[in-house]
Write a protein that holds these residues in place. Structure first.
Motif, PDB file in Angstrom:
ATOM      1  N   LEU A 164      30.146  30.356 -14.031  1.00 21.29           N
ATOM      2  CA  LEU A 164      28.744  30.693 -13.797  1.00 21.29           C
ATOM      3  C   LEU A 164      27.842  29.487 -14.074  1.00 21.29           C
ATOM      4  CD1 LEU A 164      26.710  32.924 -13.113  1.00 21.29           C
ATOM      5  CD2 LEU A 164      26.629  33.464 -15.547  1.00 21.29           C
ATOM      6  N   ARG A 165      28.150  28.744 -15.115  1.00 20.71           N
ATOM      7  CA  ARG A 165      27.370  27.537 -15.427  1.00 20.71           C
ATOM      8  C   ARG A 165      27.502  26.499 -14.325  1.00 20.71           C
ATOM      9  NH1 ARG A 165      28.171  26.098 -21.791  1.00 20.71           N
ATOM     10  NH2 ARG A 165      27.554  28.124 -22.598  1.00 20.71           N
ATOM     11  N   ARG A 166      28.719  26.318 -13.807  1.00 18.43           N
ATOM     12  CA  ARG A 166      28.906  25.357 -12.715  1.00 18.43           C
ATOM     13  C   ARG A 166      28.068  25.729 -11.515  1.00 18.43           C
ATOM     14  NH1 ARG A 166      34.864  24.918 -11.312  1.00 18.43           N
ATOM     15  NH2 ARG A 166      33.946  24.590  -9.273  1.00 18.43           N
ATOM     16  N   ALA A 167      28.064  26.998 -11.175  1.00 20.63           N
ATOM     17  CA  ALA A 167      27.281  27.454 -10.025  1.00 20.63           C
ATOM     18  C   ALA A 167      25.786  27.271 -10.291  1.00 20.63           C
ATOM     19  CB  ALA A 167      27.593  28.919  -9.730  1.00 20.63           C
ATOM     20  N   ALA A 168      25.356  27.608 -11.492  1.00 18.09           N
ATOM     21  CA  ALA A 168      23.930  27.484 -11.831  1.00 18.09           C
ATOM     22  C   ALA A 168      23.488  26.023 -11.828  1.00 18.09           C
ATOM     23  CB  ALA A 168      23.659  28.115 -13.191  1.00 18.09           C
ATOM     24  N   VAL A 169      24.310  25.135 -12.349  1.00 23.16           N
ATOM     25  CA  VAL A 169      23.960  23.718 -12.369  1.00 23.16           C
ATOM     26  C   VAL A 169      23.924  23.157 -10.947  1.00 23.16           C
ATOM     27  CG1 VAL A 169      24.757  21.432 -13.100  1.00 23.16           C
ATOM     28  CG2 VAL A 169      24.724  23.304 -14.733  1.00 23.16           C
ATOM     29  N   ALA A 170      24.855  23.568 -10.103  1.00 25.06           N
ATOM     30  CA  ALA A 170      24.863  23.101  -8.713  1.00 25.06           C
ATOM     31  C   ALA A 170      23.611  23.563  -7.983  1.00 25.06           C
ATOM     32  CB  ALA A 170      26.116  23.593  -7.993  1.00 25.06           C
ATOM     33  N   VAL A 171      23.265  24.821  -8.135  1.00 23.12           N
ATOM     34  CA  VAL A 171      22.063  25.348  -7.475  1.00 23.12           C
ATOM     35  C   VAL A 171      20.811  24.683  -8.041  1.00 23.12           C
ATOM     36  CG1 VAL A 171      20.643  27.431  -7.208  1.00 23.12           C
ATOM     37  CG2 VAL A 171      23.102  27.539  -6.812  1.00 23.12           C
ATOM     38  N   GLY A 172      20.776  24.518  -9.359  1.00 25.82           N
ATOM     39  CA  GLY A 172      19.618  23.868  -9.993  1.00 25.82           C
ATOM     40  C   GLY A 172      19.429  22.439  -9.517  1.00 25.82           C
ATOM     41  N   ALA A 173      20.533  21.696  -9.385  1.00 24.57           N
ATOM     42  CA  ALA A 173      20.436  20.310  -8.912  1.00 24.57           C
ATOM     43  C   ALA A 173      19.960  20.262  -7.462  1.00 24.57           C
ATOM     44  CB  ALA A 173      21.779  19.606  -9.058  1.00 24.57           C
ATOM     45  N   LEU A 174      20.438  21.188  -6.637  1.00 24.97           N
ATOM     46  CA  LEU A 174      19.995  21.217  -5.235  1.00 24.97           C
ATOM     47  C   LEU A 174      18.522  21.610  -5.123  1.00 24.97           C
ATOM     48  CD1 LEU A 174      23.073  22.724  -3.382  1.00 24.97           C
ATOM     49  CD2 LEU A 174      22.203  20.392  -3.279  1.00 24.97           C
ATOM     50  N   VAL A 175      18.085  22.544  -5.952  1.00 21.38           N
ATOM     51  CA  VAL A 175      16.672  22.941  -5.952  1.00 21.38           C
ATOM     52  C   VAL A 175      15.799  21.773  -6.406  1.00 21.38           C
ATOM     53  CG1 VAL A 175      14.978  24.438  -7.100  1.00 21.38           C
ATOM     54  CG2 VAL A 175      17.077  25.406  -6.182  1.00 21.38           C
ATOM     55  N   ALA A 176      16.252  21.066  -7.434  1.00 19.26           N
ATOM     56  CA  ALA A 176      15.491  19.903  -7.907  1.00 19.26           C
ATOM     57  C   ALA A 176      15.454  18.796  -6.849  1.00 19.26           C
ATOM     58  CB  ALA A 176      16.101  19.372  -9.204  1.00 19.26           C
ATOM     59  N   ALA A 177      16.560  18.604  -6.131  1.00 21.69           N
ATOM     60  CA  ALA A 177      16.584  17.600  -5.058  1.00 21.69           C
ATOM     61  C   ALA A 177      15.629  17.992  -3.931  1.00 21.69           C
ATOM     62  CB  ALA A 177      18.001  17.432  -4.517  1.00 21.69           C
ATOM     63  N   ALA A 178      15.614  19.273  -3.591  1.00 21.31           N
ATOM     64  CA  ALA A 178      14.689  19.739  -2.543  1.00 21.31           C
ATOM     65  C   ALA A 178      13.241  19.570  -2.988  1.00 21.31           C
ATOM     66  CB  ALA A 178      14.978  21.196  -2.208  1.00 21.31           C
ATOM     67  N   ALA A 179      12.962  19.881  -4.252  1.00 19.84           N
ATOM     68  CA  ALA A 179      11.601  19.693  -4.775  1.00 19.84           C
ATOM     69  C   ALA A 179      11.225  18.209  -4.755  1.00 19.84           C
ATOM     70  CB  ALA A 179      11.498  20.254  -6.186  1.00 19.84           C
ATOM     71  N   GLY A 180      12.177  17.353  -5.085  1.00 20.71           N
ATOM     72  CA  GLY A 180      11.933  15.912  -5.039  1.00 20.71           C
ATOM     73  C   GLY A 180      11.631  15.427  -3.629  1.00 20.71           C
ATOM     74  N   CYS A 181      12.380  15.952  -2.668  1.00 14.18           N
ATOM     75  CA  CYS A 181      12.105  15.587  -1.265  1.00 14.18           C
ATOM     76  C   CYS A 181      10.723  16.070  -0.839  1.00 14.18           C
ATOM     77  CB  CYS A 181      13.171  16.175  -0.355  1.00 14.18           C
ATOM     78  SG  CYS A 181      14.765  15.363  -0.515  1.00 14.18           S
ATOM     79  N   PHE A 182      10.319  17.222  -1.317  1.00  9.19           N
ATOM     80  CA  PHE A 182       8.994  17.762  -1.011  1.00  9.19           C
ATOM     81  C   PHE A 182       7.902  16.846  -1.573  1.00  9.19           C
ATOM     82  CE2 PHE A 182       5.689  21.139  -1.477  1.00  9.19           C
ATOM     83  CZ  PHE A 182       5.623  21.497  -0.140  1.00  9.19           C
ATOM     84  N   VAL A 183       8.097  16.370  -2.801  1.00  4.94           N
ATOM     85  CA  VAL A 183       7.133  15.448  -3.416  1.00  4.94           C
ATOM     86  C   VAL A 183       7.106  14.116  -2.655  1.00  4.94           C
ATOM     87  CG1 VAL A 183       6.668  14.098  -5.508  1.00  4.94           C
ATOM     88  CG2 VAL A 183       7.238  16.512  -5.700  1.00  4.94           C
ATOM     89  N   LEU A 184       8.271  13.628  -2.253  1.00  2.00           N
ATOM     90  CA  LEU A 184       8.327  12.387  -1.477  1.00  2.00           C
ATOM     91  C   LEU A 184       7.621  12.542  -0.126  1.00  2.00           C
ATOM     92  CD1 LEU A 184      11.954  11.117  -2.160  1.00  2.00           C
ATOM     93  CD2 LEU A 184       9.810  10.192  -3.041  1.00  2.00           C
ATOM     94  N   ARG A 185       7.695  13.728   0.438  1.00  2.00           N
ATOM     95  CA  ARG A 185       6.994  13.980   1.699  1.00  2.00           C
ATOM     96  C   ARG A 185       5.484  13.861   1.502  1.00  2.00           C
ATOM     97  NH1 ARG A 185       5.538  19.364   4.044  1.00  2.00           N
ATOM     98  NH2 ARG A 185       4.816  18.888   6.124  1.00  2.00           N
ATOM     99  N   PHE A 186       4.983  14.414   0.395  1.00  2.47           N
ATOM    100  CA  PHE A 186       3.548  14.285   0.099  1.00  2.47           C
ATOM    101  C   PHE A 186       3.158  12.825  -0.119  1.00  2.47           C
ATOM    102  CE2 PHE A 186       3.416  18.861  -1.358  1.00  2.47           C
ATOM    103  CZ  PHE A 186       2.644  19.282  -0.291  1.00  2.47           C
TER     104      PHE A 186
END
Length: 177
Positions: free
Chosen positions: A36-58
């Protein structure tokens, strides 16, 4: 817990496994909520990467609004792409071998700029295992093997065995009965 040092008390002698961020020592036997931790960390890292791309777009839109020119716009995009690719490859290779601390310190700027690559590498590694588990497992198994080799006791005195085996028993006198 030890009152004085704050380190956990253990009753078993020998080497202790190194903790991994978000996983502790559950990577050794995959106990508890490891999957469960592995899945949560993977999803969290992908969400953070998507948020980072969103900030870079701005940030890119801000450059476009400032009308700095197409050369600067292309330069910024290429810089983030190269730094992300570099950070991705270095992070992924850092999970299987210990990186040089001095080199890591000198590359900190690349990792900061290419943070999206670092997050994607972290998420991809979580799909296979905990990030750094392979390296730490190798080191831990080697340490346990060395510890067992050092602590196993041999039967008898090796020096006496050599002396007995070297003469072959031919030099002993027979006793008369």
């Amino acid at each position: 817990m030890s009152d004085e040092t704050g380190t956990p008390r253990t009753t078993t002698p020998g080497p202790r496994p190194e903790e991994i961020r978000f996983f502790g020592t559950s990577w050794v036997d995959h106990s508890g909520t490891y999957a469960l931790r592995r899945a949560a960390v993977a999803v969290g890292a992908l969400v953070a990467a998507a948020a980072g791309c969103f900030v870079l777009r701005f940030a890119y839109q801000g450059l476009a609004l400032a009308d700095v020119g197409s050369f600067v716009n292309v330069l910024v995009v290429v810089m983030f792409a190269i730094c992300s690719a570099f950070a991705f490859s270095r992070t992924l290779s850092g999970f299987s071998q210990r990186p040089d601390p001095e080199r890591q310190a000198s590359l900190r700027g690349f990792f900061a700029i290419g943070f999206v690559g670092v997050l994607v590498a972290y998420a991809l590694r979580c799909l296979k295992e905990a990030p750094g588990e392979e390296l730490r497992r190798r080191e831990y198994e080697t340490a346990v093997e060395q510890y067992e080799r050092r602590t196993t006791r041999r039967a008898g005195n090796p020096a006496a065995r050599k002396a007995k085996g070297a003469s072959g028993g031919a030099g002993k006198k027979k006793r008369k009965a």
